[in-house]
Design a protein around this motif. Sequence first.
Motif, mmCIF file in Angstrom:
data_model
loop_
_atom_site.group_PDB
_atom_site.id
_atom_site.type_symbol
_atom_site.label_atom_id
_atom_site.label_comp_id
_atom_site.label_asym_id
_atom_site.label_seq_id
_atom_site.Cartn_x
_atom_site.Cartn_y
_atom_site.Cartn_z
ATOM 1 N N ASP A 89 -8.347 23.592 -28.253
ATOM 2 C CA ASP A 89 -8.634 24.950 -28.692
ATOM 3 C C ASP A 89 -9.706 25.570 -27.806
ATOM 4 O O ASP A 89 -9.562 26.697 -27.322
ATOM 5 C CB ASP A 89 -9.083 24.915 -30.157
ATOM 6 C CG ASP A 89 -9.260 26.304 -30.725
ATOM 7 O OD1 ASP A 89 -8.552 27.223 -30.266
ATOM 8 O OD2 ASP A 89 -10.111 26.491 -31.607
ATOM 9 N N ARG A 143 -10.836 25.807 -36.884
ATOM 10 C CA ARG A 143 -11.848 26.074 -35.878
ATOM 11 C C ARG A 143 -13.259 26.194 -36.445
ATOM 12 O O ARG A 143 -14.217 25.676 -35.893
ATOM 13 C CB ARG A 143 -11.469 27.347 -35.131
ATOM 14 C CG ARG A 143 -12.309 27.565 -33.900
ATOM 15 C CD ARG A 143 -12.012 28.902 -33.265
ATOM 16 N NE ARG A 143 -10.770 28.907 -32.530
ATOM 17 C CZ ARG A 143 -10.105 30.013 -32.242
ATOM 18 N NH1 ARG A 143 -10.553 31.169 -32.653
ATOM 19 N NH2 ARG A 143 -8.974 29.950 -31.573
ATOM 20 N N GLU A 144 -13.407 26.888 -37.557
ATOM 21 C CA GLU A 144 -14.762 27.137 -38.047
ATOM 22 C C GLU A 144 -15.334 25.984 -38.865
ATOM 23 O O GLU A 144 -16.493 25.992 -39.231
ATOM 24 C CB GLU A 144 -14.792 28.419 -38.891
ATOM 25 C CG GLU A 144 -14.513 29.644 -38.059
ATOM 26 C CD GLU A 144 -15.332 30.857 -38.487
ATOM 27 O OE1 GLU A 144 -16.085 30.756 -39.460
ATOM 28 O OE2 GLU A 144 -15.198 31.893 -37.831
ATOM 29 N N GLU A 145 -14.492 25.006 -39.159
ATOM 30 C CA GLU A 145 -14.994 23.858 -39.928
ATOM 31 C C GLU A 145 -15.687 22.886 -38.998
ATOM 32 O O GLU A 145 -15.314 22.755 -37.840
ATOM 33 C CB GLU A 145 -13.801 23.163 -40.605
ATOM 34 C CG GLU A 145 -14.160 21.994 -41.481
ATOM 35 C CD GLU A 145 -15.099 22.375 -42.615
ATOM 36 O OE1 GLU A 145 -16.304 22.127 -42.481
ATOM 37 O OE2 GLU A 145 -14.624 22.924 -43.610
ATOM 38 N N ARG A 146 -16.758 22.266 -39.492
ATOM 39 C CA ARG A 146 -17.322 21.231 -38.637
ATOM 40 C C ARG A 146 -17.803 20.035 -39.437
ATOM 41 O O ARG A 146 -17.514 19.953 -40.596
ATOM 42 C CB ARG A 146 -18.464 21.778 -37.812
ATOM 43 C CG ARG A 146 -19.640 22.316 -38.622
ATOM 44 C CD ARG A 146 -20.719 22.661 -37.629
ATOM 45 N NE ARG A 146 -21.984 22.949 -38.224
ATOM 46 C CZ ARG A 146 -23.002 23.388 -37.513
ATOM 47 N NH1 ARG A 146 -22.861 23.586 -36.242
ATOM 48 N NH2 ARG A 146 -24.160 23.609 -38.084
ATOM 49 N N ALA A 191 -9.881 20.249 -31.171
ATOM 50 C CA ALA A 191 -11.037 21.098 -30.878
ATOM 51 C C ALA A 191 -11.162 21.303 -29.376
ATOM 52 O O ALA A 191 -11.445 22.407 -28.906
ATOM 53 C CB ALA A 191 -12.311 20.462 -31.434
#
Lengths: 506, 328
Positions: free
Chosen positions: B200, B325-328, B197
């Motif tokens: 990125d 990227r969009e997962e958290r 993360a």
Amino acid sequence: MQNCAIELKNIRKTFGPVVANDGINLQINRGEILCLLGENGSGKTTLMNMLSGIYQPDGGEIYADGRKVTIRSPHDAFKNGIGMIHQHYHLVDVFTAAQNIILGLDEAMDIGRVNTRVKEICDRYGFGIDPKMKVYDMSVSQKQTVEIVKVLYRGSEILILDEPTAVLTPQETDKLFAVLRNMRRDNKAIVLITHKLAEVMAVSDKVAILRKGRYIATVNTKETSPGELTDMMVGRAVTLNLDRPKYDNPEDKLVVEGLTVVDREGIKKLNNVSFTARTGEILGVAGIAGSGQKELLESISGLYPVKSGSIKFVNTDKTTVELVGKTPTQIKEIGVGMGFVPEDRLGMGLVGSMGMTDNMMLRSWREGRGLFFNRKKPQDLADRVWKKLDVVTPSTEFPVRRMSGGNIQKVLVGREIASHPPVLLTAYAVRGLDINTSYAIYNLLNDQKMGGSAVMYVGEELDVLMELCDRILVLCDGQVSGIVDGRTATKEEIGLLMTTVGGKEA
Amino acid sequence: MTAIFALIAAAGTYATALMFGTIGEILTEKSGNLNLGVEGMMYMGGIFGLVTANRYEALVGETGSVGFIAILFAILGSFAAGCIAGLIFAFITVTLRANQNVTGLAMTTFGTGVAKFVGEHMRNKLGGYVSVSNHLKESFHQQIFPDFLKRIPFVGKIVFGQPHFFYLGILVAILLHLFFTKTKKGLYLRAVGESPATADAAGINMTRYRYLATMIGGGISAIGGMVYTMTTAGCVWIEGSLSGVGWLSVALVIFCTWRPLNGIWGSMLFGSLMIMYLWIIIPFFPQELYKILPYVVTIVVLIIASMKNNKEKQPPANLGLNYFREER
Ligand SMILES: Nc1ncnc2c1ncn2[C@@H]1O[C@H](COP(=O)(O)OP(=O)(O)OP(=O)(O)O)[C@@H](O)[C@H]1O
Ligand SMILES: [Mg+2]
């Protein structure tokens, strides 16, 4: 308009069934500090993540300096001069500050040059870091500084800070704000997310308000008041009052005498601490960060080894049990509950991929016999927490990891409070919670107190401590410098005690 | 005492295979990809290295074949096989985001399966066994240092009496060490493994880094398989002779605490432990128990590293975890 750095038009973002943002219009100007305000889960982080290239909007337009832009990745964001400091820091632990700062840059790896430029930036805005220090050796506020320098190093003109003050002490917050004001003077555009209205009033020029994913309005800070902002955030007139009901016959519940603990390096973290916590009373614990608050709660709950002294739990029949030497599980069974809110919420006590119900169950798995568990009770509990604290989530089965920062916290705190322990220990329970929910938590603590629990509350905000607590224990450098009455004490008095080692006993 | 030096000297050949296997896997793991398929990749390297050398010889004829070129072909053949295995792994985990442990285990089965199939096929085709001519075997075993150096007491044989692949392995380890510590790309690669993360958000193309590291790492590991077949196993394809080398390399990665330079002496140690039963005979101590010694020392190292709580000796923080990227 020429000083408008970024304009958002009609932005929309959904995650499956969850509409996180819809119809958002926002203007971010140079030379201004804009506060983004909204309840937990209102979509602040999501909106800013679309500017920093983490998320892609489903609809709407973004304009940078009047040009329409598409931000597909963090790299694109940098190219447009946007830098974001996230709620959870993005740093590599085993790297030095300098290595973290140059990560992803096209320039050559010349540490000497990096160090000079870092120093330049630090001098210009008024902070300091050691470029050679490893991140794992840093305090939270030092890490934050590295994040900010990292963004400035890239020449970002637009800085977004997502709840930077949630984990800072008041002193560190003041320092940060001085830096932000210097940046404003430097004609940078700054977006600040915070839940603390006092900070909003102190530092911002404009405030933009979101509610349930929708844009409400942008107002000038000078022309508004905390009350008005709260009303706009919640959508109706709210009155935030904290009362301090009096409990009729308080009794001693927890008697601590001469408690001393030392850390691994042999430094005394608590030195001869003595006090009594009573039923029907909220005992506040105040002190400069790192004065032993954490160690105090941890040694009561059996998580920190005690060197000498005693901690006695008084049963209803007046017999006492010594807690020193017992395991955390035994102490929990005796009746000491812990609502400790760590800096890393998911790290402690919640399983990110499970929903609220299953997380409730984790707390009570010891109860009940038999091979199969009963989901009814945790389900009820989850429902109660969901309603009472207004947790923003589509269902009690929705993975908690996907919830917004503040909502994760509500689940954590709600679960601990709901177990009705005779002694309830809480620390930083409202960290990252919006103002409305913070008050809901304070009221829950009051309910516990009136139900006959002895509550201990470690807090940072003196105003809240003074409004909520019956008595306040002030720690300084691991020693009790005084125990004052919350009804009569003044801010100055407490402030003085916080800085005098072993002051007077009131 | 002399026995111990002789043991270490003799372990060099076996150690070379381990060294390549380990160094390749270190590169892969530094990117955050935990490819447990080292065993499979080494198997593929073993058979494809042998087959390319064999085909080269078949093409130019036994008398026309040149040792150096055959070695080059063997290296390229095995490297390519490992690259392809790494590519498959990266595609399944980075692009399709499948679980890395499961994928790695599947790669082990896949790699050994492919190797055994190709080996069997070639054997039937060639009738008998797959091998190379004797003079090529010589070149694969050749030692490059003059004899007088090997006569230096105690260490002479250990340092100068090894096959050329050994020195190539050391070179690769040193280059990788320099890559990690001295270059920008190496720093970025480590960032990807520690915190994708962060990488990125800093604008690093983490997908590309993970793909490349996994492919090149797979290729280097596979060279280890080829080295084993062409030296220890004597340039003949014997089904099952490679078995376990890949797993030992995975353990060695942990033992080395993810540092390529440690891989050099670590593989010598593991190699020595593996052949110790031939040299140091303890009465009533069964042979099989000797072979678990490398795993025992790995566990001891793990325990010591975690007890010291040394932040520098930990695995890459995001080892084995996929990033979205969009997962958290
Ligand atoms: N990756 C995701 N997957 C699913 N849902 C998400 C994701 N990110 C955000 N959401 C949802 O979008 C909504 C808005 O979340 P967001 O984090 O933007 O809130 P916030 O305003 O920052 O709240 P807080 O003050 O608590 O940090 C929440 O309901 C959350 O559950
Ligand atoms: Mg947020």
